[in-house]
Design an enzyme around this catalytic site. Structure first.
Site, mmCIF file in Angstrom:
data_model
loop_
_atom_site.group_PDB
_atom_site.id
_atom_site.type_symbol
_atom_site.label_atom_id
_atom_site.label_comp_id
_atom_site.label_asym_id
_atom_site.label_seq_id
_atom_site.Cartn_x
_atom_site.Cartn_y
_atom_site.Cartn_z
ATOM 1 N N LYS A 192 -14.772 -2.963 -1.198
ATOM 2 C CA LYS A 192 -16.084 -2.814 -1.552
ATOM 3 C C LYS A 192 -17.357 -4.373 -1.226
ATOM 4 O O LYS A 192 -17.653 -4.939 -0.368
ATOM 5 C CB LYS A 192 -16.689 -1.836 -2.282
ATOM 6 C CG LYS A 192 -15.818 -0.975 -1.441
ATOM 7 C CD LYS A 192 -16.515 0.318 -2.787
ATOM 8 C CE LYS A 192 -16.258 1.737 -2.197
ATOM 9 N NZ LYS A 192 -14.441 1.929 -2.158
ATOM 10 N N LYS B 99 0.981 -1.191 0.228
ATOM 11 C CA LYS B 99 -0.195 -0.173 0.092
ATOM 12 C C LYS B 99 0.752 1.215 -0.203
ATOM 13 O O LYS B 99 1.825 1.486 0.924
ATOM 14 C CB LYS B 99 -0.855 0.236 1.170
ATOM 15 C CG LYS B 99 -2.034 0.822 1.209
ATOM 16 C CD LYS B 99 -2.890 0.758 0.373
ATOM 17 C CE LYS B 99 -4.647 2.107 0.423
ATOM 18 N NZ LYS B 99 -5.134 1.400 -0.592
#
Length: 315
Positions: A278, A132
């Site tokens: 999600k 990340k």
């Protein structure tokens, strides 16, 4: 009996694309978001728990830490502390805007932000594979120098410069879950697990902050389990999930059974850094026992909760 909904706010609830990120810009966006949440509380009589992203805000805090260290010799704080700063900042804005909006509608309901630590497994494979990107861009020489000095992992990021990368481990739960549960039972609107929470590991019976980033939707799903929510609603800048996204045979999903969505997820229809988490959060919530999960646009929150729009994930 009121249903309980965990609302996971995307970055566009706080900062819109193309904006500089001034306090005034962010507060105006939060006020608009507060109106949506107030509509849900007023018109649909739901119990609401709120979580949110913090990407641009914690990014700005990291830049400020970097500048302060280089220009004034002020020691930079670690990432977990910067995450806590962003939870306080965003929580303050949301709780103030929401209390003001509810008061306008004659509702006197307390809103509280809980600085939340998210437990991760110290043996999570993400710690061996940091992926990340966080913080500012550097030239190659500076990046490698910082990597040596600070023990960072750095990578070249898509031709834009060099950046630090940190692990993104899977959330296991929240240290403050009992406090959040108690506040929700007492009728408070709680803002928790901001930015996915402050990542902590447990060693020898003690919690310890680690430098990592937890996906806020996956952490929000854990929060939904902990407060025994009926519905998990993930609000973003698109009105749902699509298969074959961006292709001629693109198909937006309206009501979809969890097994079917899982098949699409495993086939790789949803991008890792955006829609993927999600969709995974929605799958996990419904499989856990939630009534339904929703992925929808922020400005269509009320209609999505009524089942009229967005992606509705059911058993």
């Amino acid at each position: 009996m009121k249903k309980r909904v965990v609302i996971a706010l995307g970055g566009n609830a706080i900062l819109q694309r193309g904006q500089k990120g001034t306090y005034e810009e962010q507060m105006e966006n939060v006020r608009k978001t507060a109106k949506q949440i107030a509509d849900i509380i007023l018109d649909n009589e739901y119990e609401v728990v709120i979580t949110h992203g913090n990407g641009p805000q914690v990014g700005a805090i990291l830049l400020q830490q970097d500048a302060g260290e280089h220009m004034y010799g002020i020691p930079a704080q670690p990432m977990d502390v910067c995450g806590a700063m962003s939870q306080g900042q965003i929580g303050y804005m949301i709780q103030q805007a929401l209390v003001n909006e509810l008061r306008k509608r004659g509702i006197n309901k307390p809103v509280a932000t809980v600085i939340t630590q998210t437990i991760v497994d110290k043996n999570d494979s993400a710690f061996q594979n940091p992926s990340k990107p966080v913080g500012p861009f550097y030239d190659e020489e500076t990046a490698k120098k910082l990597a040596k000095e600070k023990g960072w992992v750095v990578i070249e990021d898509a031709g834009r410069g060099w950046r630090r990368v940190v692990p993104s481990p899977d959330p296991k739960g929240h240290v403050e879950a009992p406090i959040i549960q108690d506040l929700v039972k007492k009728g408070f609107i709680v803002i928790a697990s901001g930015g996915g929470g402050i990542p902590v590991i447990e060693e020898n019976g003690e919690f310890k902050g680690v430098e990592a980033v937890i996906d806020k939707d996956l952490a929000g799903e854990k929060l939904a389990e902990e407060v025994n929510a009926d519905i998990l609603m993930i609000l973003t800048d698109v009105n749902g999930a699509a298969i074959n996204y961006g292709k001629p045979n693109e198909q937006w999903l309206r009501e979809v059974k969890v097994d079917e969505l899982k098949k699409y997820y495993e086939e790789g229809h949803f991008k890792k850094g955006s829609m993927g988490p999600k969709v995974l959060a929605a799958i996990r919530f419904v499989e856990w026992g939630g009534e339904r999960a929703i992925i929808a646009a922020l400005d269509k929150a009320v209609e999505a909760l009524e089942g009229k729009t967005g992606t509705q994930v059911v058993k």
